[in-house]
Design a protein around this motif. Structure first.
Motif, PDB file in Angstrom:
ATOM      1  N   UNK A  46      35.274  55.422  19.970  1.00  0.00           N
ATOM      2  CA  UNK A  46      35.957  54.153  20.581  1.00  0.00           C
ATOM      3  C   UNK A  46      34.294  53.421  21.286  1.00  0.00           C
ATOM      4  N   UNK A  47      33.437  52.036  20.793  1.00  0.00           N
ATOM      5  CA  UNK A  47      32.218  51.805  21.568  1.00  0.00           C
ATOM      6  C   UNK A  47      32.626  51.195  22.270  1.00  0.00           C
ATOM      7  N   UNK A  48      31.947  51.244  23.176  1.00  0.00           N
ATOM      8  CA  UNK A  48      32.507  50.468  24.720  1.00  0.00           C
ATOM      9  C   UNK A  48      30.887  50.212  25.584  1.00  0.00           C
ATOM     10  N   UNK A  49      30.816  48.996  26.301  1.00  0.00           N
ATOM     11  CA  UNK A  49      29.854  48.829  27.227  1.00  0.00           C
ATOM     12  C   UNK A  49      30.204  50.085  28.214  1.00  0.00           C
ATOM     13  N   UNK A  50      29.101  50.864  28.700  1.00  0.00           N
ATOM     14  CA  UNK A  50      28.853  51.724  29.482  1.00  0.00           C
ATOM     15  C   UNK A  50      28.930  51.497  30.950  1.00  0.00           C
ATOM     16  N   UNK A  51      28.012  50.769  31.398  1.00  0.00           N
ATOM     17  CA  UNK A  51      27.970  49.468  32.327  1.00  0.00           C
ATOM     18  C   UNK A  51      28.414  48.648  32.319  1.00  0.00           C
ATOM     19  N   UNK A  52      29.252  48.500  33.762  1.00  0.00           N
ATOM     20  CA  UNK A  52      30.182  47.242  33.964  1.00  0.00           C
ATOM     21  C   UNK A  52      28.911  46.400  34.653  1.00  0.00           C
ATOM     22  N   UNK A  53      28.747  45.043  34.067  1.00  0.00           N
ATOM     23  CA  UNK A  53      28.183  43.741  34.004  1.00  0.00           C
ATOM     24  C   UNK A  53      28.041  43.242  35.491  1.00  0.00           C
ATOM     25  N   UNK A  54      29.187  43.381  36.062  1.00  0.00           N
ATOM     26  CA  UNK A  54      30.104  42.620  37.300  1.00  0.00           C
ATOM     27  C   UNK A  54      31.012  43.150  37.455  1.00  0.00           C
ATOM     28  N   UNK A  55      30.232  43.007  39.325  1.00  0.00           N
ATOM     29  CA  UNK A  55      31.730  43.688  40.319  1.00  0.00           C
ATOM     30  C   UNK A  55      32.980  43.646  39.949  1.00  0.00           C
ATOM     31  N   UNK A  56      33.211  42.317  38.896  1.00  0.00           N
ATOM     32  CA  UNK A  56      34.978  42.073  38.402  1.00  0.00           C
ATOM     33  C   UNK A  56      35.507  43.348  37.569  1.00  0.00           C
ATOM     34  N   UNK A  57      34.033  44.129  37.119  1.00  0.00           N
ATOM     35  CA  UNK A  57      34.874  44.400  35.692  1.00  0.00           C
ATOM     36  C   UNK A  57      35.434  45.210  35.972  1.00  0.00           C
ATOM     37  N   UNK A  58      35.202  45.968  37.307  1.00  0.00           N
ATOM     38  CA  UNK A  58      35.899  47.267  38.563  1.00  0.00           C
ATOM     39  C   UNK A  58      37.227  46.440  38.850  1.00  0.00           C
ATOM     40  N   UNK A  59      37.844  46.183  38.585  1.00  0.00           N
ATOM     41  CA  UNK A  59      38.701  45.273  39.570  1.00  0.00           C
ATOM     42  C   UNK A  59      40.055  44.260  38.323  1.00  0.00           C
ATOM     43  N   UNK A  60      40.985  44.381  39.026  1.00  0.00           N
ATOM     44  CA  UNK A  60      42.195  43.955  38.095  1.00  0.00           C
ATOM     45  C   UNK A  60      43.119  43.839  38.983  1.00  0.00           C
ATOM     46  N   UNK A  61      43.036  42.162  39.842  1.00  0.00           N
ATOM     47  CA  UNK A  61      43.444  42.002  40.579  1.00  0.00           C
ATOM     48  C   UNK A  61      44.752  41.525  40.710  1.00  0.00           C
ATOM     49  N   UNK A  62      45.982  42.611  41.132  1.00  0.00           N
ATOM     50  CA  UNK A  62      47.405  42.132  41.139  1.00  0.00           C
ATOM     51  C   UNK A  62      47.614  42.540  39.713  1.00  0.00           C
ATOM     52  N   UNK A  63      47.434  43.007  39.197  1.00  0.00           N
ATOM     53  CA  UNK A  63      47.191  44.006  37.768  1.00  0.00           C
ATOM     54  C   UNK A  63      46.571  42.835  36.416  1.00  0.00           C
ATOM     55  N   UNK A  64      46.260  42.111  36.644  1.00  0.00           N
ATOM     56  CA  UNK A  64      45.369  41.227  35.660  1.00  0.00           C
ATOM     57  C   UNK A  64      44.231  41.651  35.300  1.00  0.00           C
ATOM     58  N   UNK A  65      44.464  41.895  33.679  1.00  0.00           N
ATOM     59  CA  UNK A  65      43.357  42.142  32.788  1.00  0.00           C
ATOM     60  C   UNK A  65      42.274  41.343  31.841  1.00  0.00           C
ATOM     61  N   UNK A  66      43.064  39.916  32.294  1.00  0.00           N
ATOM     62  CA  UNK A  66      42.414  39.265  31.231  1.00  0.00           C
ATOM     63  C   UNK A  66      40.971  38.472  31.811  1.00  0.00           C
ATOM     64  N   UNK A  67      40.637  39.085  32.717  1.00  0.00           N
ATOM     65  CA  UNK A  67      38.520  39.012  32.313  1.00  0.00           C
ATOM     66  C   UNK A  67      38.280  40.060  31.785  1.00  0.00           C
ATOM     67  N   UNK A  68      39.219  40.899  31.417  1.00  0.00           N
ATOM     68  CA  UNK A  68      38.355  42.447  30.473  1.00  0.00           C
ATOM     69  C   UNK A  68      37.847  42.058  29.568  1.00  0.00           C
TER      70      UNK A  68
END
Length: 217
Positions: A46-68
């Motif tokens: 499973x290839x994926x970016x190991x490093x988040x590019x922004x702080x928001x990549x580590x958050x899912x406000x109110x369970x929202x993951x649409x920005x990921x």
């Protein structure tokens, strides 16, 4: 049936950890666990970016993951789907490979796995889930405990899973792997196959009884 998610935390395909995971799955399937109740995340594939590019990549406000990105969103969805998580990884430098740490960073998020509370107390959003840890290493058990302070399993069990409400039901330490004989590896593979069968039986015991209506006379 319990939804089981197997996470293989070795970055190289064809590793002994992959063989162990395959045997665990064999144990589950032999106990009649349906394919629909099983998912596997192989971090060697499973290839994926190991490093988040922004702080928001580590958050899912109110369970929202649409920005990921879709691959990360799929990881989060798999964790949410699972009732039981099983981790396979080698101990490297006292903890676990970078690819597994990156998976935890990207998939165990504020908003889906926990929410911040006061001080060090979190609201655990993964309550009710269980986990099993299977780790390979070369350190003797005593050395790992008294010198490394069980760093890998403590980090995963307490600082990550426990913080989010996941209860670890078992830790299996297979050591030493380096220079182990084919006979020893075969015994370990059988041991892990039995763990799969054990977890399947445990899941069946947890299923609520289905009431059967009495026939009308």
């Amino acid at each position: 049936m319990t939804n089981t998610l197997v996470i293989i935390g070795h970055p190289n395909a064809g590793s002994f950890n992959h063989a162990l995971a395959a045997q665990y799955l064999t144990g589950l399937r032999a106990a009649s666990v349906a394919p629909a109740d099983l998912r596997v995340i192989d971090l060697a594939e499973r290839e994926f970016d190991l490093l988040p590019t922004a702080r928001g990549d580590l958050r899912a406000p109110d369970g929202d993951t649409s920005h990921l990105e879709p691959r990360i969103r799929a990881f989060v969805d798999d964790v949410a789907w699972a009732d039981h998580l099983v981790f396979f990884f080698p101990q490297w430098w006292g903890t676990y490979p970078a690819v597994l740490k990156a998976f935890l960073d990207r998939a165990i998020l504020s908003g889906t796995a926990f929410t911040y509370g006061r001080g060090q107390i979190s609201t655990r959003l993964l309550d009710g889930k269980t986990a099993r840890i299977v780790m390979t290493m070369d350190s003797p058990i005593a050395w790992n405990r008294f010198v490394y302070r069980n760093a890998a399993e403590t980090s995963l069990k307490r600082a990550t899973l426990g913080y989010c409400g996941v209860r670890t039901i078992g830790i299996t330490r297979l050591t030493p792997v380096r220079f182990s004989t084919p006979e020893k590896r075969a015994a370990w593979l059988e041991q892990v196959r039995r763990l799969g069968a054990t977890d399947a039986a445990r899941a069946r015991r947890r299923q609520p009884a289905v009431a059967v209506a009495s026939p009308v006379e």
